[in-house]
Structures are given as C-alpha cells and as structure tokens.
Design an enzyme around this catalytic site. Structure first.
Site, PDB file in Angstrom:
ATOM      1  N   LYS A 149       0.867  -1.178   0.000  1.00 45.33           N
ATOM      2  CA  LYS A 149       0.000   0.000   0.000  1.00 45.33           C
ATOM      3  C   LYS A 149       0.905   1.230   0.000  1.00 45.33           C
ATOM      4  O   LYS A 149       1.174   1.841   1.033  1.00 45.33           O
ATOM      5  CB  LYS A 149      -0.932  -0.032   1.211  1.00 45.33           C
ATOM      6  CG  LYS A 149      -2.150   0.850   1.038  1.00 45.33           C
ATOM      7  CD  LYS A 149      -3.231   0.495   2.037  1.00 45.33           C
ATOM      8  CE  LYS A 149      -4.286   1.558   2.148  1.00 45.33           C
ATOM      9  NZ  LYS A 149      -5.033   1.819   0.924  1.00 45.33           N
ATOM     10  N   GLU A 182      -9.349  -5.973  -8.488  1.00 48.76           N
ATOM     11  CA  GLU A 182     -10.001  -5.157  -7.459  1.00 48.76           C
ATOM     12  C   GLU A 182     -10.516  -3.893  -8.115  1.00 48.76           C
ATOM     13  O   GLU A 182     -10.373  -3.712  -9.320  1.00 48.76           O
ATOM     14  CB  GLU A 182      -9.016  -4.832  -6.321  1.00 48.76           C
ATOM     15  CG  GLU A 182      -7.738  -4.144  -6.753  1.00 48.76           C
ATOM     16  CD  GLU A 182      -6.753  -3.909  -5.603  1.00 48.76           C
ATOM     17  OE1 GLU A 182      -7.151  -3.964  -4.433  1.00 48.76           O
ATOM     18  OE2 GLU A 182      -5.569  -3.662  -5.904  1.00 48.76           O
TER      19      GLU A 182
HETATM   20  N1  PXG Z   1      -7.628  -2.080  -2.745  1.00 54.06           N
HETATM   21  C1  PXG Z   1      -6.975  -0.914  -2.834  1.00 54.06           C
HETATM   22  C2  PXG Z   1      -6.117  -0.643  -4.005  1.00 54.06           C
HETATM   23  C3  PXG Z   1      -7.107   0.042  -1.815  1.00 54.06           C
HETATM   24  O1  PXG Z   1      -6.448   1.184  -1.896  1.00 54.06           O
HETATM   25  C4  PXG Z   1      -8.629  -1.470  -0.673  1.00 54.06           C
HETATM   26  C5  PXG Z   1      -8.431  -2.373  -1.706  1.00 54.06           C
HETATM   27  C6  PXG Z   1      -9.496  -1.877   0.485  1.00 54.06           C
HETATM   28  O2  PXG Z   1      -8.706  -2.161   1.624  1.00 54.06           O
HETATM   29  P1  PXG Z   1      -9.234  -1.938   3.101  1.00 54.06           P
HETATM   30  O3  PXG Z   1      -8.114  -2.342   3.958  1.00 54.06           O
HETATM   31  O4  PXG Z   1      -9.549  -0.460   3.246  1.00 54.06           O
HETATM   32  O5  PXG Z   1     -10.430  -2.773   3.283  1.00 54.06           O
HETATM   33  C7  PXG Z   1      -7.968  -0.229  -0.719  1.00 54.06           C
HETATM   34  C8  PXG Z   1      -8.208   0.766   0.346  1.00 54.06           C
HETATM   35  C9  PXG Z   1     -10.932   5.129   1.333  1.00 54.06           C
HETATM   36  C10 PXG Z   1      -9.613   4.849   0.752  1.00 54.06           C
HETATM   37  O6  PXG Z   1     -11.222   6.318   1.594  1.00 54.06           O
HETATM   38  C11 PXG Z   1      -9.187   3.536   0.733  1.00 54.06           C
HETATM   39  C12 PXG Z   1      -7.967   3.251   0.191  1.00 54.06           C
HETATM   40  C13 PXG Z   1      -7.182   4.251  -0.343  1.00 54.06           C
HETATM   41  C14 PXG Z   1      -7.616   5.548  -0.320  1.00 54.06           C
HETATM   42  C15 PXG Z   1      -8.841   5.869   0.235  1.00 54.06           C
HETATM   43  O7  PXG Z   1     -11.685   4.178   1.523  1.00 54.06           O
HETATM   44  N2  PXG Z   1      -7.488   1.972   0.144  1.00 54.06           N
END
Ligand code: PXG
Length: 300
Positions: A149, A182
């Site tokens: 990430k 995704e």
């Molecule tokens: N895939 C990607 C590429 C992400 O950036 C997720 C999946 C979901 O992961 P989590 O751990 O959140 O269940 C993400 C999440 C937001 C936000 O506001 C989320 C992400 C990046 C920027 C903003 O939800 N990443």
C-alpha cells in the site's frame, strides 16, 4: 484538528512537510486508511501489520515500533475527539535531495491525520452501483506489487479517472492476464452458487482489512468463502457482486460493463454480510474514546 507529524501535534494550517520529501517528489512511502467507529479503532493491529509489511517491501525503516505507532494513532484519535472518523497514517521516505536515491533520506516522515468521514450517499447502498472495466491494468507484481500500500497511487488514480469519465461508481481493474483484481480503492467479491469469491492477493489485489473481515463473517455465517481467480464474464454472470473498503464498507454492484448482474438489485448475501459487518464495527475493537454518559433528563 490536531495532526501528528514526526513526534509533535500541529493544527491543519501548521502541519507542513518539506518540498524535498521523497513521499512528495516520488510517491516514495506507504500509508494506511483506518476508521473509528463509536470511539473504537477498527482492526488497528491488522492495519499496522499491513503498514509494516508495505514498509518492508520498499526497504523503509519506520522509526517507531508497532507499539509506539499504535499509541500515536490512539493519541491522535483522543486529541481530535471524533467518535466516528477516518484515520490516515502515512510514512514517507522523508526529506532528501532532488535525486531519487533513498540513501539521501535519513529520516522518514511519520504523519497521522484524523478527520471527519465523508460517507457515501445512502442510496448507493440501497440501489447498488454500476461499474465498468478499466482500460488501465492493475500494476504488475513484478513492477510494483499491489499488495504494497504505497504512496504511488497513479495506477489507481488513472483507473478512477476512467470511472469518472464514464459516469460509473467504480471501475474493475484487471491484471495483465485479464483476471479481475479489485476496484481503484476497494476489493471485489462475487457470490456464485451460494459461495463467496474474491481474487487472491497473487492475482494483484490488496489484502484489504474489510475484505478479510468479510471472509471471516462469511465463514461464521456458514457461507463458503474462497480466494478465486475470475474474469469479466464471471462477474457478468455472478449471482451477486460487491466491493469492500475501509471508507465504503460494503457496496453492492448491480451492473458491470452494461450487463445487469442477476436481477439488478443488491442480493441477499450482500445484505446479510453488510448487517454482520455493521454489527462487527460497532462492537469490535478497544474503545479509545468513551462516549460521555448523557446527563439524566429531569422533568422540564
Ligand atoms: N484495494 C486498494 C487498491 C485500496 O487502496 C482497498 C483495496 C481496500 O482495503 P481496506 O483495507 O480499506 O479494506 C484499498 C483501500 C478510502 C480509501 O477512503 C481507501 C484506500 C485508499 C484511499 C482511500 O476508503 N485503500
């Protein structure tokens, strides 16, 4: 608002980083997005574990151990006093010179921001969203592994721009082989023949914290949950589809590339898992902020 930056707290106006920070110059760094629900930080330890894994992948040594970092997050939440909030944790390579070599950056920058949440409109959850396949493929794991990430989100931003241009709620990103990975900022799930499928991390997905919680909830509900490679056709012909992420939680998808998914309405398993997820976020996690007991109302 009080923002943690390298050991001190600053107002929003005062929280500034160097223009020589390689996080800014090169997207060289890692981040996490977390949430506070009713004064409880959701899955703090899992988010921290992912942050440290991401940092390891880019050889970034975080100057605090995970225990100290957890305390930074808790203290920032306490100081901001928001019972329901979004947390952004960022560790960048830190200030260096104009060359990209990280060797010139001795001190990583550590930032924790707690902000109000911007919730998605309710009707998106009730009606579901439309998605399209992005022409932008997900980063290849042998170029920049999507399980890191990192602050380098241009791949996702380019995909998000496609969603905007097409008037879609999100896009589905494929890997180089054409398997679904995704969304631009969320994981994807299908319901097929009563089973729950989500692409494995090896397909090019982030190991989402919401994704993991949904897999656990499914198992607890007696739903078989598997990591599966699937392509676009399998999305079009699925019984249900939804996206998961920290910000959005669980969002039903009712159309993909103009094909209605099943009857075009959010499905029963999506709804069941959404309810289970809401129960989980309300009850799980150590309380950091405890709601003040309301003063008992007297007669008038
Ligand atoms: N895939 C990607 C590429 C992400 O950036 C997720 C999946 C979901 O992961 P989590 O751990 O959140 O269940 C993400 C999440 C937001 C936000 O506001 C989320 C992400 C990046 C920027 C903003 O939800 N990443």
């Amino acid at each position: 608002m009080q923002i943690y930056l390298d050991g001190k707290f600053y107002s929003k106006e005062e929280a500034k980083i160097s223009v020589f920070d390689h996080g800014f110059l090169y997207g060289d760094g890692v981040f996490e997005g977390l949430r506070v629900y009713s004064g409880r930080i959701f899955r703090l330890q899992q988010h921290l574990a992912r942050l440290y894994r991401s940092a390891r992948g880019i050889m970034l040594e975080i100057p605090l151990d995970a225990g100290a970092m957890a305390e930074v997050v808790r203290e920032t939440v306490r100081r901001n006093g928001l019972l329901d909030a979004y947390i952004r944790l960022v560790v960048s390579r830190g200030p260096g010179d104009l060359g990209l070599n990280p060797v010139v950056c001795p001190k990583p920058t550590v930032i924790c921001i707690v902000d109000k949440l911007t919730l998605w409109p309710r009707e998106l959850y009730e009606r579901g969203i439309r998605v399209a396949t992005a022409a932008t493929r997900r980063n290849s794991p042998d170029a920049l592994d999507p399980s890191i990430k990192s602050l380098n989100y241009l791949n996702n931003v380019l995909a998000r721009l496609e969603a905007n241009r097409q008037g879609m709620g999100e896009v589905l990103m494929l890997n180089a082989q054409g398997y679904v990975c995704e969304g631009s900022a969320d994981n994807v799930f299908l319901v097929v023949g009563g089973e729950l499928w989500t692409p494995p991390v090896a397909a090019g997905a982030l190991e989402g914290i919401t994704r993991n919680a949904v897999m656990e909830l499914a198992a607890a509900e007696g739903i078989v949950a598997r990591e599966m490679f699937f392509n676009r056709q399998q999305v079009y012909t699925a019984d249900e589809c939804f996206l998961t992420g920290t910000g959005a939680e669980i969002v039903p998808v009712v159309e993909a590339d103009g094909r209605r998914i099943a009857d075009g309405a959010p499905g029963p398993i999506t709804k069941r898992l959404t309810e289970a997820f809401h129960r989980l976020t309300r009850t799980e996690g150590e309380p950091v902020l405890v709601e003040e007991p309301r003063a008992a109302k007297t007669g008038s």
